[in-house]
Design a protein around this motif. Structure first.
Motif, PDB file in Angstrom:
ATOM      1  N   VAL A 134       0.761  -1.208   0.059  1.00  0.00           N
ATOM      2  CA  VAL A 134      -0.144  -0.006   0.022  1.00  0.00           C
ATOM      3  C   VAL A 134       1.006   1.388   0.081  1.00  0.00           C
ATOM      4  O   VAL A 134       1.940   1.276   0.708  1.00  0.00           O
ATOM      5  N   ILE A 135       0.569   2.327  -1.006  1.00  0.00           N
ATOM      6  CA  ILE A 135       1.310   3.429  -0.961  1.00  0.00           C
ATOM      7  C   ILE A 135       0.358   4.380  -0.873  1.00  0.00           C
ATOM      8  O   ILE A 135      -0.664   4.534  -1.476  1.00  0.00           O
ATOM      9  N   VAL A 136       0.616   5.523   0.263  1.00  0.00           N
ATOM     10  CA  VAL A 136      -0.375   6.578   0.489  1.00  0.00           C
ATOM     11  C   VAL A 136       0.380   8.022  -0.036  1.00  0.00           C
ATOM     12  O   VAL A 136       1.518   8.119   0.483  1.00  0.00           O
ATOM     13  N   VAL A 137      -0.186   8.612  -0.893  1.00  0.00           N
ATOM     14  CA  VAL A 137       0.265   9.909  -1.344  1.00  0.00           C
ATOM     15  C   VAL A 137      -0.573  11.288  -1.110  1.00  0.00           C
ATOM     16  O   VAL A 137      -1.592  10.900  -0.758  1.00  0.00           O
ATOM     17  N   ASP A 138       0.129  12.156  -1.137  1.00  0.00           N
ATOM     18  CA  ASP A 138      -0.558  13.662  -0.842  1.00  0.00           C
ATOM     19  C   ASP A 138      -1.445  13.844  -1.868  1.00  0.00           C
ATOM     20  O   ASP A 138      -1.005  13.793  -3.197  1.00  0.00           O
TER      21      ASP A 138
END
Length: 142
Positions: free
Chosen positions: A84-88
């Motif tokens: 999982v990648i969380v980006v702005d």
């Protein structure tokens, strides 16, 4: 401009985290919650793919869900390990192919961790090489 990639997580088939890296560290608990919330969406997408007889090699799940502050992307391996990648969400220049590129690097580095004879599968990932790759990925995108 601040960091674009705010969190990267590796989650096991049994849905417990092997690795979570957040920037800034003060928001670590918030991102743990965000990552665990995304697992429901991951499970939903995995089961939908299984029913639709879509190409099983396409393991990139794309945008799991957007929120006011973040966009959460997912990838699952054929062994059901989830990334999982969380980006702005304020960044509009980050393209889907850049996210896909990050998800190509993650499983390769994870495989390197698994191939280390000193790593016991299922333990938290504490590899400095893996950590540096994640940090490099976070910095490179910025």
């Amino acid at each position: 401009m601040g960091k674009i990639v705010l969190c990267v997580a590796v989650i096991t088939k049994e849905n417990y985290p092997l690795y979570i890296k957040t920037v800034p560290m003060e928001n670590e608990l918030k991102f743990h919650c965000t990552v665990h919330t995304s697992l429901d969406v991951v499970e939903e997408k995995i089961s939908a793919v299984g029913k639709a007889l879509v190409d099983q090699r396409e393991l990139y799940l794309g945008l799991l869900y957007p929120s006011e502050d973040y966009k959460v992307y997912g990838f699952v391996t054929n062994t059901k390990v989830k990334f999982v990648i969380v980006v702005d969400s304020s960044n509009i220049t980050l393209r889907d192919n850049e996210i896909r590129s990050m998800f190509r690097k993650l499983p390769n580095s994870y495989t390197d961790v698994l191939c280390n004879p000193f790593y016991n599968p299922g333990e938290l990932i504490q590899s400095k090489v893996f950590g540096n790759m994640i940090l490099g990925m976070m910095v490179q995108v910025c």
